[in-house]
Design a protein around this motif. Structure first.
Motif, mmCIF file in Angstrom:
data_model
loop_
_atom_site.group_PDB
_atom_site.id
_atom_site.type_symbol
_atom_site.label_atom_id
_atom_site.label_comp_id
_atom_site.label_asym_id
_atom_site.label_seq_id
_atom_site.Cartn_x
_atom_site.Cartn_y
_atom_site.Cartn_z
ATOM 1 N N ASP A 114 0.961 -1.486 -0.431
ATOM 2 C CA ASP A 114 -0.225 -0.003 0.031
ATOM 3 C C ASP A 114 1.266 1.243 0.160
ATOM 4 O OD1 ASP A 114 -2.245 -1.356 -0.300
ATOM 5 O OD2 ASP A 114 -3.081 -1.631 2.852
ATOM 6 N N ALA A 147 2.673 2.273 -4.236
ATOM 7 C CA ALA A 147 2.303 2.479 -4.253
ATOM 8 C C ALA A 147 1.860 4.073 -4.345
ATOM 9 C CB ALA A 147 0.246 1.682 -4.490
ATOM 10 N N GLN A 166 -0.358 -9.930 -5.082
ATOM 11 C CA GLN A 166 -1.685 -8.841 -5.840
ATOM 12 C C GLN A 166 -1.026 -7.694 -5.794
ATOM 13 O OE1 GLN A 166 -5.819 -10.045 -5.362
ATOM 14 N NE2 GLN A 166 -5.742 -9.219 -7.826
ATOM 15 N N ALA A 167 -1.237 -6.974 -4.260
ATOM 16 C CA ALA A 167 -1.182 -6.069 -3.711
ATOM 17 C C ALA A 167 0.376 -5.295 -4.346
ATOM 18 C CB ALA A 167 -1.382 -6.004 -1.990
ATOM 19 N N ARG A 170 0.192 -4.473 -8.090
ATOM 20 C CA ARG A 170 -0.957 -3.312 -7.908
ATOM 21 C C ARG A 170 -0.544 -1.799 -7.269
ATOM 22 N NH1 ARG A 170 -4.888 -5.166 -5.806
ATOM 23 N NH2 ARG A 170 -4.482 -4.735 -3.336
ATOM 24 N N GLY A 181 2.075 -1.519 -10.664
ATOM 25 C CA GLY A 181 0.973 -0.916 -12.013
ATOM 26 C C GLY A 181 0.548 0.632 -11.422
ATOM 27 N N GLN A 182 0.819 1.073 -10.267
ATOM 28 C CA GLN A 182 0.027 2.546 -9.734
ATOM 29 C C GLN A 182 1.275 3.586 -9.681
ATOM 30 O OE1 GLN A 182 -2.123 2.240 -6.350
ATOM 31 N NE2 GLN A 182 -3.506 1.047 -7.115
ATOM 32 N N CYS A 207 -0.129 -11.297 -12.675
ATOM 33 C CA CYS A 207 -0.341 -9.456 -11.907
ATOM 34 C C CYS A 207 0.503 -8.824 -12.526
ATOM 35 C CB CYS A 207 -0.718 -10.074 -10.122
ATOM 36 S SG CYS A 207 -2.863 -11.336 -9.825
ATOM 37 N N ALA A 237 0.704 -5.208 -14.429
ATOM 38 C CA ALA A 237 1.314 -4.450 -13.965
ATOM 39 C C ALA A 237 2.274 -3.943 -14.752
ATOM 40 C CB ALA A 237 2.250 -4.812 -12.646
#
Length: 181
Positions: free
Chosen positions: A56, A59, A81-82, A85, A88-89, A110, A114
């Motif tokens: 988190d 990102a 997966q997190a 993500r 990718g961000q 995943c 990304a």
């Protein structure tokens, strides 16, 4: 709160420090360092909720260029997966090491997805992960398509010199899948 005493911190190396069960504290540390460019959390056994908390924060780490998460064993799909993500961000990341984390085929897919969003990444190391045939193939396909897109991103025609467009991103240069099965 971003800034404060950590406002100028550019590098954090906490590798091999057994900081497992410290995911939320690590996330706060990353969030409090707005110009953090290099983060090494390798060999720390970050699993499950630790990996989710760190993902988190990653990102939002807008200055982060180099990230080492190798040898953390977070292979759980939700954690992978997190992290994918976050990849990718995060539009500044250029080097990423996810080696030896038990990232399986679904997690590898995943990560591959990304990479479509993250056009800055130049080095990806996934050594020692059981990514599977489909995961490895998808990862390489994405890398090949970004290289192809970079080659197509030129101004000029067949008669003139090929000059990269100002907005063109260079392709990924290094992908390592050594020891993957």
């Amino acid at each position: 709160a971003r800034g404060g005493a950590l406002a100028t911190l550019r590098t954090i190396d906490l590798s091999r420090n057994s900081v497992s069960r410290s995911g939320h504290a690590l996330a706060r540390l990353v969030s409090a360092a707005p110009v953090l460019a290099a983060l090494d959390l390798g060999w720390n056994n970050l699993r499950d909720t630790d990996a989710l908390a760190v993902a988190d924060a990653l990102a939002d780490a807008r200055a982060l260029e180099t990230l080492n998460l190798a040898w953390n064993n977070f292979g759980d799909f939700e954690a992978t997966q997190a992290i994918a993500r976050a990849i990718g961000q995060n539009c500044s990341l250029t080097e990423l090491d996810l080696s030896w984390n038990r990232v399986r085929e679904p997690g590898c897919l995943c990560v591959a997805n990304a990479l479509i969003a993250n056009t800055k990444l130049r080095v990806l190391c996934m050594d020692g992960n059981p990514v599977g045939q489909t995961g490895g193939a998808q990862l390489l396909e994405v890398v090949a398509s970004t290289a192809s897109a970079a080659a197509d991103a030129t101004d000029g025609d067949a008669a003139g010199p090929s000059v990269p467009r100002a907005d063109a991103q260079p392709p990924m240069r290094v992908v390592s899948l050594e020891g993957c099965n």
